[in-house]
Write a protein that holds these residues in place. Structure first.
Motif, short mmCIF file in Angstrom:
data_model
loop_
_atom_site.label_atom_id
_atom_site.label_comp_id
_atom_site.label_asym_id
_atom_site.label_seq_id
_atom_site.Cartn_x
_atom_site.Cartn_y
_atom_site.Cartn_z
N PRO A 245 0.84 -1.21 0.00
CA PRO A 245 0.00 0.00 0.00
C PRO A 245 0.87 1.25 0.00
O PRO A 245 1.95 1.28 0.58
N PHE A 251 -1.69 0.96 -4.78
CA PHE A 251 -0.63 0.00 -4.50
C PHE A 251 0.54 0.22 -5.44
O PHE A 251 0.38 0.78 -6.54
N GLN A 258 0.47 -4.70 -10.61
CA GLN A 258 0.61 -4.55 -9.16
C GLN A 258 1.70 -5.47 -8.63
O GLN A 258 1.78 -6.64 -8.99
N TRP A 438 -5.84 3.93 2.21
CA TRP A 438 -7.23 3.57 2.00
C TRP A 438 -7.43 2.07 1.84
O TRP A 438 -8.42 1.52 2.31
N GLN A 439 -6.50 1.40 1.17
CA GLN A 439 -6.67 -0.03 0.97
C GLN A 439 -6.60 -0.78 2.30
O GLN A 439 -7.40 -1.67 2.57
N THR A 440 -5.62 -0.42 3.12
CA THR A 440 -5.50 -1.08 4.42
C THR A 440 -6.72 -0.79 5.29
O THR A 440 -7.21 -1.67 6.00
N GLU A 443 -9.57 -2.97 4.11
CA GLU A 443 -9.42 -4.36 4.55
C GLU A 443 -9.82 -4.50 6.02
O GLU A 443 -10.43 -5.50 6.41
N GLU A 466 -13.48 2.83 -0.49
CA GLU A 466 -13.52 2.34 -1.87
C GLU A 466 -13.67 3.49 -2.85
O GLU A 466 -13.13 3.44 -3.97
N LEU A 469 -10.24 4.92 -3.22
CA LEU A 469 -9.40 4.05 -4.02
C LEU A 469 -9.72 4.19 -5.51
O LEU A 469 -8.81 4.24 -6.35
N ARG A 473 -6.83 5.46 -8.06
CA ARG A 473 -6.17 4.24 -8.51
C ARG A 473 -5.32 4.46 -9.75
O ARG A 473 -4.24 3.89 -9.90
#
Length: 580
Positions: A245, A251, A258, A438-440, A443, A466, A469, A473
């Protein structure tokens, strides 16, 4: 198990208390002799009346004597040396261990809960508790390396340095194992102890030992071997790997694909074995430290150390004192004794619970009073899941979101049930979102919804994460990588997240002392609106004042960053490094 051959007496003169019953017995004998002299022998049975039956009087006397013996033992101050005393003081393991902690971008991956870097800190905190007198130091490395703390005997200094460690202290991106090992060898070369070791704590990123980097790392390991310094490696990552991340969302990518960060266990194990050290992967138990420390570092020959005077003792006076109290009660209050013994048994744990509750109440009072630094200190004394949650909430109020991540991550590991785990994960997601991870954060909230599917706040927060992201992205990385391999997708952090998301400081049970925090916060905000009057400000003076205030503020992170930069060798510019 402690041997009672080491039993010692803090106040041996206290045993003179045993003379009290002898004196009382002598006085009673003389009193009876005077009373007996008042009557003729054949009239004495009527002149001196006996109290109670002979058996009862003898039983009471025996119980009283036992009570006085125990009271005298308690007054003598019986004590036993703690584990760190006596024999262990003489066998203190005198050597220097330098920890090289990886703070590169890949350490933010969350395949190891709560994330690799936080888990590494927690693992090192556990190591510090196992140490048997070794001097412990800390250096940080990514694309470059810097010494944060030279080896020291002060465990509190190491704990403070560990708390200060972060990726923001190293400018150069990447994972350069060679410069970390070179700085470690240079630092340990100045130590006064002949016995030395390096502990490398890293995710073992495969890109860090690919191509020319592997040869540089191998040469650095050979230099450690030549200096007689073994290398021990703790790998904090999973074999499956994880995406990396980025601070601003998204990412890490290479050529539009990725990147999955995976450890190169074989290469790192080779470096460790080359120097006579070992490698272990971080796990849930203590098998990693049993292998690296108990079976490795602790068995290295230490420097000769003189025996130290014992200063820490385990006092035992309470036990004979309790026994004396019970015997006295049996002797003089036979009917009340069983009830009193039961009451004491019930009060001992209740008193402990009352002390813990009072400590948490004081911490909550500091939190409500806005004394957040004091609240953090008090919550750390409370310990456990509740203490880490409280410390994380206070760190949140101070806008120290990195510290909040550490505390909420520790609370997650200390959680005893799904409800506590969900609370910790929810707030951990909040802290990661505040850092634009944001991704972490997403999750974390997904994990919350698996345990609490009807959690509306977690659903709203997940939707916002989301959205962020999706927004960032495909935005290009704005930093010139100057020809380095790979590319990174980077976005801009939203400035309105705190008004859109449901983000309380932390979750707490309704019946706990923390349940009133929402109402208290609302009351403070309402008072802030009603108090005060409108003031017109000159914009130019305001900007000037803000600049002056900024100059007056202390910037400890900037100072630490500058100190670590002094150790930079410029190797990051000479080698091609992946930016993670």
């Amino acid at each position: 198990m402690t041997s009672f051959e080491q039993l010692d007496w803090a106040t041996p003169w206290g045993s003179l208390l045993l003379a009290v019953p002898f004196v009382l017995a002598l006085l009673a004998y003389r009193r009876r002799a005077r009373l007996a002299a008042w009557a003729e022998p054949h009239l004495q049975p009527w002149a001196v009346a006996a109290k109670g039956s002979g058996e009862r009087r003898n039983g009471r006397s025996h119980l009283a004597w036992l009570a006085w013996v125990l009271l005298a033992l308690s007054a003598g101050g019986p004590r036993l040396p703690l584990d760190e005393s006596a024999d262990r003081a003489a066998a203190r393991h005198a050597m220097s261990v330098l920890v090289a902690l990886d703070v590169s971008a890949s350490m933010a991956a969350s395949d190891i809960a709560p994330d690799r870097l936080t888990r590494a800190r927690l693992e090192l905190a556990d190591l510090a508790k196992r140490m048997e007198g070794e001097r412990l130091g800390l250096l940080l490395y990514a694309g470059e390396a810097g010494l944060l703390l030279p080896p020291t005997d002060d465990a509190n200094l190491f704990a403070r340095a560990l708390d200060q460690a972060g990726p923001d202290l190293i400018e150069a991106q990447g994972t350069n194992v060679a410069v970390a090992l070179q700085l470690a060898a240079q630092t340990l070369g100045k130590e006064r102890t002949a016995s030395r070791a390096v502990l490398l704590v890293s995710d073992g990123e495969a890109d860090s030992v690919s191509g020319p980097l592997a040869e540089h790392a191998r040469k650095a390991a050979q230099s450690l071997k030549a200096a007689g310094i073994p290398l021990y490696v703790l790998v904090v990552s999973s074999e499956a790997g994880a995406a990396i991340p980025l601070p601003d969302g998204g990412f890490a990518e290479r050529e539009g694909v990725q990147v999955a960060s995976r450890p190169a266990l074989d290469s790192y194990a080779e470096f460790a074995r080359m120097t006579g050290g070992e490698l272990a992967a971080a796990g849930d138990g203590d098998a990693d430290w049993r292998r690296l420390y108990d079976g490795g570092i602790a068995r290295l020959p230490g420097d000769a150390a003189a025996a130290e005077t014992v200063r820490a003792w385990r006092m035992l006076h309470a036990w004979p004192l309790l026994g004396a109290l019970l015997f006295f009660m049996l002797a003089w209050l036979p009917r009340a004794a069983p009830s009193a013994a039961l009451l004491l048994a019930l009060l001992l744990p209740a008193e402990h619970d009352a002390v813990a509750a009072e400590a948490e109440r004081q911490a909550w009072h500091s939190y409500r009073s806005g004394q957040f630094n004091e609240a953090i200190r008090q919550y750390q004394k409370v310990g456990g899941h509740a203490g880490e949650m409280g410390a994380g909430a206070a760190s949140w109020k101070l806008r120290d979101y990195a510290a909040a991540v550490r505390h909420f991550g520790a609370a997650l590991l200390l959680a005893r049930n799904d409800s506590e785990r969900a609370d910790a994960l929810y707030n951990l997601g909040n802290a990661h979102f505040a850092l634009a991870r944001w991704q972490t954060a997403a999750e974390s909230w997904r994990a919350v919804l698996q345990m609490r599917p009807a959690d509306a706040r977690a659903q709203r927060n997940l939707a916002e994460a989301e959205r962020q992201l999706a927004r960032h992205r495909h935005e290009p990385f704005k930093t010139d990588l100057r020809g380095r391999r790979g590319s990174i997708a980077e976005g801009e952090a939203s400035s309105d997240w705190d008004t859109e998301l449901a983000m309380p400081e932390f979750e707490a049970p309704e019946d706990s002392v923390l349940a009133e925090q929402g109402e208290a916060a609302g009351a403070r905000l309402q008072g802030a609106r009603t108090a005060g009057t409108s003031v017109s400000l000159d914009a130019r003076r305001l900007q000037s004042g803000l600049r002056k205030l900024e100059r007056l503020q202390e910037h400890p992170r900037t100072l630490l960053k500058g100190m670590l930069k002094q150790d930079s060798s410029g190797a990051a510019q000479e080698m091609e490094l992946a930016p993670w």
